[in-house]
Design a protein around this motif. Sequence first.
Motif, short mmCIF file in Angstrom:
data_model
loop_
_atom_site.label_atom_id
_atom_site.label_comp_id
_atom_site.label_asym_id
_atom_site.label_seq_id
_atom_site.Cartn_x
_atom_site.Cartn_y
_atom_site.Cartn_z
N PRO A 1 41.05 44.41 32.71
CA PRO A 1 42.06 43.77 33.55
C PRO A 1 42.10 42.27 33.32
O PRO A 1 41.11 41.67 32.90
N ASP A 2 43.24 41.69 33.58
CA ASP A 2 43.38 40.23 33.53
C ASP A 2 43.06 39.71 34.93
O ASP A 2 43.94 39.59 35.78
N ILE A 3 41.79 39.42 35.16
CA ILE A 3 41.35 39.03 36.50
C ILE A 3 42.05 37.76 36.97
O ILE A 3 42.41 37.62 38.14
N ASP A 4 42.28 36.81 36.07
CA ASP A 4 42.89 35.53 36.45
C ASP A 4 44.34 35.71 36.89
O ASP A 4 44.85 34.91 37.70
N ASN A 5 45.03 36.70 36.34
CA ASN A 5 46.43 36.94 36.70
C ASN A 5 46.61 38.37 37.21
O ASN A 5 47.60 39.04 36.90
N TYR A 6 45.66 38.80 38.02
CA TYR A 6 45.61 40.21 38.42
C TYR A 6 46.74 40.57 39.39
O TYR A 6 46.97 39.87 40.38
N VAL A 7 47.45 41.64 39.07
CA VAL A 7 48.46 42.20 39.96
C VAL A 7 47.90 43.50 40.53
O VAL A 7 47.69 44.47 39.80
N PRO A 8 47.60 43.55 41.82
CA PRO A 8 47.01 44.76 42.39
C PRO A 8 47.97 45.95 42.28
O PRO A 8 49.17 45.80 42.46
N ARG A 9 47.39 47.11 41.98
CA ARG A 9 48.18 48.33 41.91
C ARG A 9 47.55 49.36 42.83
O ARG A 9 46.42 49.79 42.62
N LEU A 10 48.28 49.72 43.87
CA LEU A 10 47.80 50.69 44.85
C LEU A 10 48.30 52.08 44.43
O LEU A 10 49.50 52.34 44.42
N ARG A 11 47.36 52.96 44.10
CA ARG A 11 47.71 54.30 43.62
C ARG A 11 47.59 55.29 44.77
O ARG A 11 46.49 55.53 45.27
N MET A 12 48.72 55.85 45.18
CA MET A 12 48.77 56.77 46.32
C MET A 12 49.18 58.16 45.82
O MET A 12 50.19 58.29 45.12
N GLU A 13 48.41 59.18 46.18
CA GLU A 13 48.67 60.52 45.67
C GLU A 13 48.50 61.55 46.78
O GLU A 13 47.62 61.41 47.63
N GLY A 14 49.36 62.57 46.77
CA GLY A 14 49.20 63.64 47.75
C GLY A 14 50.51 64.27 48.17
O GLY A 14 51.38 64.56 47.34
N ALA A 15 50.65 64.49 49.48
CA ALA A 15 51.72 65.29 50.05
C ALA A 15 53.11 64.84 49.61
O ALA A 15 53.46 63.66 49.76
N PRO A 16 53.93 65.75 49.08
CA PRO A 16 55.27 65.38 48.61
C PRO A 16 56.16 64.81 49.70
O PRO A 16 56.97 63.92 49.43
N ARG A 17 56.06 65.31 50.94
CA ARG A 17 56.92 64.77 52.00
C ARG A 17 56.60 63.31 52.29
O ARG A 17 57.44 62.57 52.77
N MET A 18 55.41 62.89 51.98
CA MET A 18 55.04 61.50 52.13
C MET A 18 55.42 60.70 50.87
O MET A 18 56.01 59.63 50.96
N ALA A 19 55.08 61.26 49.70
CA ALA A 19 55.32 60.54 48.45
C ALA A 19 56.80 60.43 48.12
O ALA A 19 57.25 59.40 47.59
N ASN A 20 57.57 61.47 48.41
CA ASN A 20 58.98 61.52 47.99
C ASN A 20 59.96 61.11 49.07
O ASN A 20 61.08 60.70 48.76
N VAL A 21 59.57 61.23 50.33
CA VAL A 21 60.52 61.00 51.43
C VAL A 21 60.20 59.71 52.19
O VAL A 21 61.05 58.83 52.33
N LEU A 22 58.98 59.60 52.69
CA LEU A 22 58.66 58.52 53.63
C LEU A 22 58.25 57.22 52.94
O LEU A 22 58.76 56.14 53.27
N LEU A 23 57.31 57.28 52.01
CA LEU A 23 56.78 56.04 51.43
C LEU A 23 57.82 55.21 50.69
O LEU A 23 57.81 53.97 50.80
N PRO A 24 58.75 55.80 49.89
CA PRO A 24 59.75 54.95 49.25
C PRO A 24 60.56 54.12 50.24
O PRO A 24 60.85 52.93 49.99
N SER A 25 60.90 54.71 51.38
CA SER A 25 61.65 53.96 52.41
C SER A 25 60.80 52.85 52.99
O SER A 25 61.29 51.74 53.24
#
Length: 514
Positions: A81-105
């Motif tokens: 990783p480029d620690i000095d210019n680090y862009v955090p990436r939050l990886r969320m995985e699981g229930a489709p009703r959360m991943a496809n419906v709620l979280l994008p909104s």
Amino acid sequence: MIWPEFSLRSKVIQCAAIFAAHFVCVGAALSQDVTFRSADNAISVSGRFIGFDGTITTLAGESGPIAFRAEGMICEGPSCPDIDNYVPRLRMEGAPRMANVLLPSLIEVYARDNDLTVSETAGVFTVSRTDGTSAIQISLSAARPDIAFESFLNQTADVLMSMRELQTEELREAADYGLGQLNTARQGRILALDALVPVTYAGSDQRTISMGDLGTALSGRSDDFEVVLLDDFDSQLNGFEERFMRPFGRAIGDTLPVLGDLDAITERVANTPGGLTVLPYGKTGNTQPLALDGPCGLRSEAEFLTLKTEDYPLTFPMFLYLPQRNLHPAENDFLEWFRSPAAQLVIRRAGFVDLAAVPIPLANQGDRLANAISNAGSEIPLGELQRLIRVLSPQVRMSSTFRFEPGSTRLDGQSRSNVLQLAQSIRDGRFGGQKLMFVGFSDGRGPAAANRDLSAARAESVRRDVEAALGGVVPTNVKIETEAFGEAMPMACDDTIWGQQTNRRVELWVQEAG
């Protein structure tokens, strides 16, 4: 490979000591993505890069996570990783009703509220500042519960999205992998509420079904219904089976037909005489929803307020499980924003039930009072019912309700979240100048006097939990009291385990302090 808890903890401690002593810390025979080493090669650590919280870098090593300060160190490998210019990436995985419906909104409104912009490519949402630099990346992946849990264990996912509470075996396995105690309010958070609703043929005259009959039908042992089920992609059926069928020695029928398309199931059941299934709240289409009933005459319907209070027994919290390690401040800011009024509004508009407490005046609870009179039992005298009305009538019930794990005085997952939500509201001054009363109720098994004592003890337990969440300091303009009425106001019949659990509760009532 499971990382034993002892090995994992000792690995972190050993590496910390090694770094301090300027020795080498490299796992033998590892296939690793990156290696961090000091300029003089006195310190070296290898592993798969997991994350950076702004100060501490975390790698996945052979014996578990390794956390260390990487400033001044050289990184080698294809995934450095480029620690000095680090862009955090939050990886969320699981229930489709959360991943496809709620979280994008939620991501869209989070960006708008913080004067940021958002773009999406292949499930990765990049939230950027006005100067075009990235503030955070959020990846959303829909996956079956077992696959998502495995990703979370291996820390290729930072957040597990689940439509059910993790089971004891899963909690133990997560602890063995070094993820911490996921059944705490900090790591097992509630995002919103959803529910399962039993539905039947659109032309049916049937309006209710007992939990026993529903369980029989879903186990494939009923000749009265033609059952078809949604493929358990969201895991709510698994939660239903765990809570309402296994205690009676039943399981979801493995020969029942399943479909992977929600609209197809809704259409099939609506047009099939005798058709039966369970559908997510707000997705019942043109089917005939069925209320839950019991032999005592009490019934429970899936409505906005009954879900908010968890008085409807097939309410299922939507969980976000977080690892024990620290996340980047930008990731924490995004997750903490979910508690905001703006996020709660997004949740409601997406067809789910939010966590914001709403008032329910006593005048709007005529059915509950009628149930108290007709189902309180011979051991509850008229004087006790009159006392209930006298105590509660000047107050307003809030939708926050506290219930307990089966056979335990420990609050369930939703209630632990309610404690934190309430404590935050008190800190924010939303209850200034008011009196909060925690009112305990019980099921009707056993002597009425003992049940009243038990409900009083539970009310005191919730009070202690809320005060602990406030750091032991309650604002001087907020008064907290407890009261108890035992079995005087049942919400469900006591003939089933779920009915007893529904009745064992602590309610929150509020009035202006006098």
